[in-house]
Enzyme design. Sequence first.
Site, PDB file in Angstrom:
ATOM      1  N   GLU A  85      18.741 -19.507 -13.612  1.00 19.29           N
ATOM      2  CA  GLU A  85      20.160 -19.163 -13.782  1.00 19.29           C
ATOM      3  C   GLU A  85      21.070 -20.056 -12.939  1.00 19.29           C
ATOM      4  O   GLU A  85      20.895 -20.133 -11.713  1.00 19.29           O
ATOM      5  CB  GLU A  85      20.377 -17.682 -13.391  1.00 19.29           C
ATOM      6  CG  GLU A  85      21.777 -17.200 -13.708  1.00 19.29           C
ATOM      7  CD  GLU A  85      21.984 -15.724 -13.372  1.00 19.29           C
ATOM      8  OE1 GLU A  85      20.997 -14.996 -13.216  1.00 19.29           O
ATOM      9  OE2 GLU A  85      23.154 -15.322 -13.264  1.00 19.29           O
ATOM     10  N   LYS A 272      21.178  -6.112  -9.379  1.00 18.16           N
ATOM     11  CA  LYS A 272      20.710  -7.311 -10.088  1.00 18.16           C
ATOM     12  C   LYS A 272      21.114  -8.553  -9.283  1.00 18.16           C
ATOM     13  O   LYS A 272      20.354  -9.510  -9.155  1.00 18.16           O
ATOM     14  CB  LYS A 272      21.297  -7.361 -11.505  1.00 18.16           C
ATOM     15  CG  LYS A 272      20.667  -8.400 -12.411  1.00 18.16           C
ATOM     16  CD  LYS A 272      21.275  -9.786 -12.293  1.00 18.16           C
ATOM     17  CE  LYS A 272      20.628 -10.784 -13.241  1.00 18.16           C
ATOM     18  NZ  LYS A 272      21.161 -12.142 -13.095  1.00 18.16           N
ATOM     19  N   ASP A 288       4.185 -11.208  -6.299  1.00 19.38           N
ATOM     20  CA  ASP A 288       4.196 -10.400  -7.511  1.00 19.38           C
ATOM     21  C   ASP A 288       5.607  -9.802  -7.630  1.00 19.38           C
ATOM     22  O   ASP A 288       5.904  -8.757  -7.050  1.00 19.38           O
ATOM     23  CB  ASP A 288       3.133  -9.306  -7.411  1.00 19.38           C
ATOM     24  CG  ASP A 288       3.046  -8.467  -8.676  1.00 19.38           C
ATOM     25  OD1 ASP A 288       4.040  -8.417  -9.430  1.00 19.38           O
ATOM     26  OD2 ASP A 288       1.999  -7.848  -8.899  1.00 19.38           O
ATOM     27  N   HIS A 385      31.145 -19.532 -12.135  1.00 21.18           N
ATOM     28  CA  HIS A 385      29.926 -19.447 -12.928  1.00 21.18           C
ATOM     29  C   HIS A 385      30.015 -20.343 -14.159  1.00 21.18           C
ATOM     30  O   HIS A 385      29.074 -21.052 -14.487  1.00 21.18           O
ATOM     31  CB  HIS A 385      29.713 -17.987 -13.347  1.00 21.18           C
ATOM     32  CG  HIS A 385      28.316 -17.692 -13.763  1.00 21.18           C
ATOM     33  ND1 HIS A 385      27.904 -17.820 -15.059  1.00 21.18           N
ATOM     34  CD2 HIS A 385      27.243 -17.301 -13.065  1.00 21.18           C
ATOM     35  CE1 HIS A 385      26.629 -17.507 -15.138  1.00 21.18           C
ATOM     36  NE2 HIS A 385      26.197 -17.182 -13.932  1.00 21.18           N
TER      37      HIS A 385
HETATM   38  P1  NDP Z   1      -6.378 -10.135  -2.906  1.00 22.70           P
HETATM   39  O1  NDP Z   1      -7.369  -9.075  -3.120  1.00 22.70           O
HETATM   40  O2  NDP Z   1      -6.424 -11.336  -3.777  1.00 22.70           O
HETATM   41  O3  NDP Z   1      -6.452 -10.654  -1.411  1.00 22.70           O
HETATM   42  C1  NDP Z   1      -6.421  -9.831  -0.316  1.00 22.70           C
HETATM   43  C2  NDP Z   1      -7.639 -10.163   0.518  1.00 22.70           C
HETATM   44  O4  NDP Z   1      -7.386 -11.305   1.345  1.00 22.70           O
HETATM   45  C3  NDP Z   1      -7.948  -9.051   1.477  1.00 22.70           C
HETATM   46  O5  NDP Z   1      -8.675  -8.047   0.863  1.00 22.70           O
HETATM   47  C4  NDP Z   1      -8.749  -9.792   2.557  1.00 22.70           C
HETATM   48  O6  NDP Z   1     -10.122  -9.795   2.210  1.00 22.70           O
HETATM   49  C5  NDP Z   1      -8.258 -11.237   2.465  1.00 22.70           C
HETATM   50  N1  NDP Z   1      -7.533 -11.638   3.695  1.00 22.70           N
HETATM   51  C6  NDP Z   1      -7.727 -12.813   4.362  1.00 22.70           C
HETATM   52  N2  NDP Z   1      -6.914 -12.877   5.435  1.00 22.70           N
HETATM   53  C7  NDP Z   1      -6.187 -11.737   5.455  1.00 22.70           C
HETATM   54  C8  NDP Z   1      -5.173 -11.229   6.325  1.00 22.70           C
HETATM   55  N3  NDP Z   1      -4.751 -11.913   7.392  1.00 22.70           N
HETATM   56  N4  NDP Z   1      -4.631 -10.023   6.042  1.00 22.70           N
HETATM   57  C9  NDP Z   1      -5.020  -9.334   4.953  1.00 22.70           C
HETATM   58  N5  NDP Z   1      -5.984  -9.742   4.102  1.00 22.70           N
HETATM   59  C10 NDP Z   1      -6.582 -10.944   4.351  1.00 22.70           C
HETATM   60  O7  NDP Z   1      -4.888  -9.626  -2.982  1.00 22.70           O
HETATM   61  P2  NDP Z   1      -4.168  -8.260  -2.689  1.00 22.70           P
HETATM   62  O8  NDP Z   1      -5.077  -7.131  -2.363  1.00 22.70           O
HETATM   63  O9  NDP Z   1      -3.087  -8.566  -1.700  1.00 22.70           O
HETATM   64  O10 NDP Z   1      -3.530  -7.951  -4.109  1.00 22.70           O
HETATM   65  C11 NDP Z   1      -2.443  -8.700  -4.575  1.00 22.70           C
HETATM   66  C12 NDP Z   1      -2.636  -9.053  -6.026  1.00 22.70           C
HETATM   67  O11 NDP Z   1      -2.850  -7.864  -6.779  1.00 22.70           O
HETATM   68  C13 NDP Z   1      -1.407  -9.701  -6.618  1.00 22.70           C
HETATM   69  O12 NDP Z   1      -1.802 -10.880  -7.286  1.00 22.70           O
HETATM   70  C14 NDP Z   1      -0.876  -8.663  -7.610  1.00 22.70           C
HETATM   71  O13 NDP Z   1      -0.240  -9.301  -8.695  1.00 22.70           O
HETATM   72  C15 NDP Z   1      -2.137  -7.945  -8.020  1.00 22.70           C
HETATM   73  N6  NDP Z   1      -2.008  -6.570  -8.527  1.00 22.70           N
HETATM   74  C16 NDP Z   1      -0.858  -5.843  -8.461  1.00 22.70           C
HETATM   75  C17 NDP Z   1      -0.803  -4.545  -8.934  1.00 22.70           C
HETATM   76  C18 NDP Z   1       0.471  -3.768  -8.760  1.00 22.70           C
HETATM   77  O14 NDP Z   1       1.359  -4.196  -8.065  1.00 22.70           O
HETATM   78  N7  NDP Z   1       0.613  -2.600  -9.368  1.00 22.70           N
HETATM   79  C19 NDP Z   1      -1.984  -3.919  -9.545  1.00 22.70           C
HETATM   80  C20 NDP Z   1      -3.167  -4.748  -9.506  1.00 22.70           C
HETATM   81  C21 NDP Z   1      -3.174  -6.028  -9.028  1.00 22.70           C
HETATM   82  P3  NDP Z   1     -11.218  -9.669   3.384  1.00 22.70           P
HETATM   83  O15 NDP Z   1     -10.736  -8.589   4.277  1.00 22.70           O
HETATM   84  O16 NDP Z   1     -12.472  -9.333   2.694  1.00 22.70           O
HETATM   85  O17 NDP Z   1     -11.202 -11.029   4.047  1.00 22.70           O
END
Ligand code: NDP
Length: 440
Positions: A85, A272, A288, A385
Site C-alpha cells: 500500500e 486497520k 505469522d 494518499h
Molecule cells: P517451531 O516449532 O518451528 O519452533 C520453536 C522451537 O524452536 C522450539 O520448540 C524450540 O525447540 C526451538 N528453539 C530454539 N531456540 C529457542 C529459544 N531461544 N526459545 C524458544 N524456542 C527455541 O515454532 P513455534 O512453536 O514458535 O510455532 C510457530 C509456527 O507455528 C508459525 O510458523 C505459525 O505460523 C505456526 N502455527 C500457528 C498456529 C496459530 O497461530 N493458530 C497454529 C499452528 C501453527 P527445542 O526446545 O526443542 O530446541
Amino acid sequence: MSEKMTSRLAGFYKLPIPERVEQIGRMLRLSPEELSFMQGVQALPPEIANQMIENAVGTFSLPLGLGLNLQVNGRDYLVPMAVEEPSVIAAVSFAAKIVREAGGFTAEADDSMMIGQVQVTHYGDPTEASQKIAAAKDQILALANSFHPQLVNRGGGAKDIEVRVLPAPEGPRGEPLVIVHVLVDTQEAMGANLINTMAEGIAPFIEQVTGGKVYLRILSNLADRRLARAWCRIPVPLLADFNLSGQEIAEGIAQASRFARADPYRAATHNKGVMNGVDAVAIATGQDWRAIEAGAHAFACREGQYRPLSNWYLEDGFLIGHLELPLALGLVGGPIKIHPGVQLSLKILRVSSVRELAMIIAAIGLAQNFAALRALGSVGIQQGHMALHARCVAVTAGARGASVEKIANLMVKAGHVKVDKAREFLAALAEEEDAATGTG
Ligand code: NDP
C-alpha cells in the site's frame, strides 16, 4: 568504512534505489549477497519455498521499504516493512520524525507467555472436574514440560494451569464448558507448535483425571498475557502544520480517538491504520501475521465492544498517545531461520530478543496511527494518499520510467487520479514527444 548507525536519513526518499541500498549496506555492513537479496535481484530459492509450503510453484514478491526516524527507548531503528500500500512507509517515517523530536517512543513488552487450551467434555459435575484438574496441576505441568525439556532448560516452559467454566452457548440447558488453560513461556519462539504439542500431550492425562473426553487442544491466538505497549508524549506546538496551530491538530487527534472509543465502525478503521504498520514489519520479519491480526482484534473486544487499540489525549500541553496489543512473535521457529529475507530484515533491525522486536512493532503501530489521525483530524488523508497512489495509477495506465512521475503529477494537479485520465495524459505526452523529435 562503516557509518554511525542512525535511523535519521535525511533525503533518503529522493535517492535512486541503488544509492539507498549502498547507504544501508555501508551503515550496516551488509554482504553483496544481502544487498542483492534486498533489491530483489536474488529471490527466495524455490527449494526453500518448497520446504516452507505444499504444492509450491514459485515465490511471490512484495515491495520492501525502510521506515525511518524511529527511536524507541533511546535507540535508533531502521525498520524493514513489506507492504503493497502506498503512503504507509512515508506516513510512519514522518510520524516517527515528529515523535523523535519529542524524545522518541517509550515501549515495553511482557514475557512470552502464551496460552494452550484443552476443552474437556462429558466430565460430570463442572465444579468437581475443575477441582480434580486443579489438584493435578503439578503433574500436568510436569507432563507438559516433558515434551519440551530444552525450553525448560532455557528458563521457559509450562508455568501454570487455570481452569475456566464457561456457560453453555445453547443456554442453561446445555453442558457448561470446562476449559483448561496451560500457560507456557515460549521464550524466543512464537510458540504455536510447541504449545500444540504440549496441549495434545496432556489431553489424555486430563481425560484420565476428570473421566471426561477431550476434543479440542490447541493454542489461543488471544495472546493477552503477551502484550506490548508503546507511548509517546508530543509537545502541542510541535504539531503545527497545514496552516493550523498545534492545538487544533492535537484537538483533531484527541477527537478522533474519542470517536473510535465510542463507535466500533470507526474503531475498525482506526485499528486497520495501526495494523498497516504492525503487519508490514511482521511480514518482513517472518511473523505469522494472521495470528497477530486475530490476537489484536480479539483483544480489542475485551470490554465487550470492539474498541481502538490506541488512545490519544491532551494533558498539560502535551499530546499523549498509547498503544497496547498482544504480539506473539518469534526470533526462532516457523520460517524465521530458513528465509534469507527474514534474516536480512532482522539484521537491519538489529534486534536481540523477541521482546525488543515487540516493542519496535508496538512503536511502529502507534506511529502509523498517529500519522493517520493527524491527517484525518485536519486536512484529510486523500491529499497525501492520492499523490502516492497516483504513481500506481500511472503505471497501471502504461507509464514507465520518468513519465510515471510526470503523469502522476499531472493527475494530482488536475484533481483527477484515475486510469482513464492517466491514459489521456500519456497519449498527450506521447504526441508532445513525437512532435519534439519530429516523428509520428
Ligand atoms: P517451531 O516449532 O518451528 O519452533 C520453536 C522451537 O524452536 C522450539 O520448540 C524450540 O525447540 C526451538 N528453539 C530454539 N531456540 C529457542 C529459544 N531461544 N526459545 C524458544 N524456542 C527455541 O515454532 P513455534 O512453536 O514458535 O510455532 C510457530 C509456527 O507455528 C508459525 O510458523 C505459525 O505460523 C505456526 N502455527 C500457528 C498456529 C496459530 O497461530 N493458530 C497454529 C499452528 C501453527 P527445542 O526446545 O526443542 O530446541
